[in-house]
Scaffold this motif. Sequence first.
Motif, PDB file in Angstrom:
ATOM      1  N   PRO A  38       0.797  -0.975  -0.044  1.00  0.00           N
ATOM      2  CA  PRO A  38       0.078  -0.050  -0.020  1.00  0.00           C
ATOM      3  C   PRO A  38       0.700   1.387   0.046  1.00  0.00           C
ATOM      4  CG  PRO A  38      -0.737  -1.559   1.610  1.00  0.00           C
ATOM      5  CD  PRO A  38       0.532  -1.925   0.830  1.00  0.00           C
ATOM      6  N   GLU A  39       1.982   1.388   0.867  1.00  0.00           N
ATOM      7  CA  GLU A  39       3.193   2.703   0.492  1.00  0.00           C
ATOM      8  C   GLU A  39       4.118   2.697  -0.884  1.00  0.00           C
ATOM      9  OE1 GLU A  39       5.159  -0.528   3.581  1.00  0.00           O
ATOM     10  OE2 GLU A  39       2.327   0.066   3.429  1.00  0.00           O
ATOM     11  N   GLY A  40       3.670   1.479  -1.173  1.00  0.00           N
ATOM     12  CA  GLY A  40       4.864   1.738  -2.760  1.00  0.00           C
ATOM     13  C   GLY A  40       5.448   0.438  -3.312  1.00  0.00           C
ATOM     14  N   LYS A  79       8.766  -2.280  -2.550  1.00  0.00           N
ATOM     15  CA  LYS A  79       9.138  -2.759  -1.151  1.00  0.00           C
ATOM     16  C   LYS A  79      10.521  -3.156  -1.708  1.00  0.00           C
ATOM     17  CE  LYS A  79       7.773   0.288   2.101  1.00  0.00           C
ATOM     18  NZ  LYS A  79       8.879   1.311   2.590  1.00  0.00           N
TER      19      LYS A  79
END
Length: 125
Positions: free
Chosen positions: A100-102, A104
């Motif tokens: 969700p945060e990008g 990785k």
Amino acid sequence: MLAILVTVGSCGTSSERRDGVTAEVVRFERALDTGRRAVLCAALAPSTKEELEQSTKSRCEQAIGEQDLPRAGAVRSVDTYGDQARVVLQHDTVFLAHFPEGWKVTAAGCRPRPQRPYQCEIKGG
């Protein structure tokens, strides 16, 4: 500065997704080149960071500095498959997953081996 020569794999999705993957790998490689360990650790997927800390019995910022990660060179190709990606560089292959945060990093310092999976310096559990 890391030169970027992107060749897109035929199985990729949108160019925006490939651009996001490439940007994350470039950030990771710049942090590696400049020794910014906190940035490197922030770029790792949760399971990858956990595996690194458990296998070395030290915090990520210390452990990542002890890994034998190659200076990767220019991007040669980017392949995306749904929420997974592979970036092949001159001297490294980096795998990523979308959260969700990008994007990785799930594995880095990876070398191909004939008829076997990649051998990676850093990988998730």
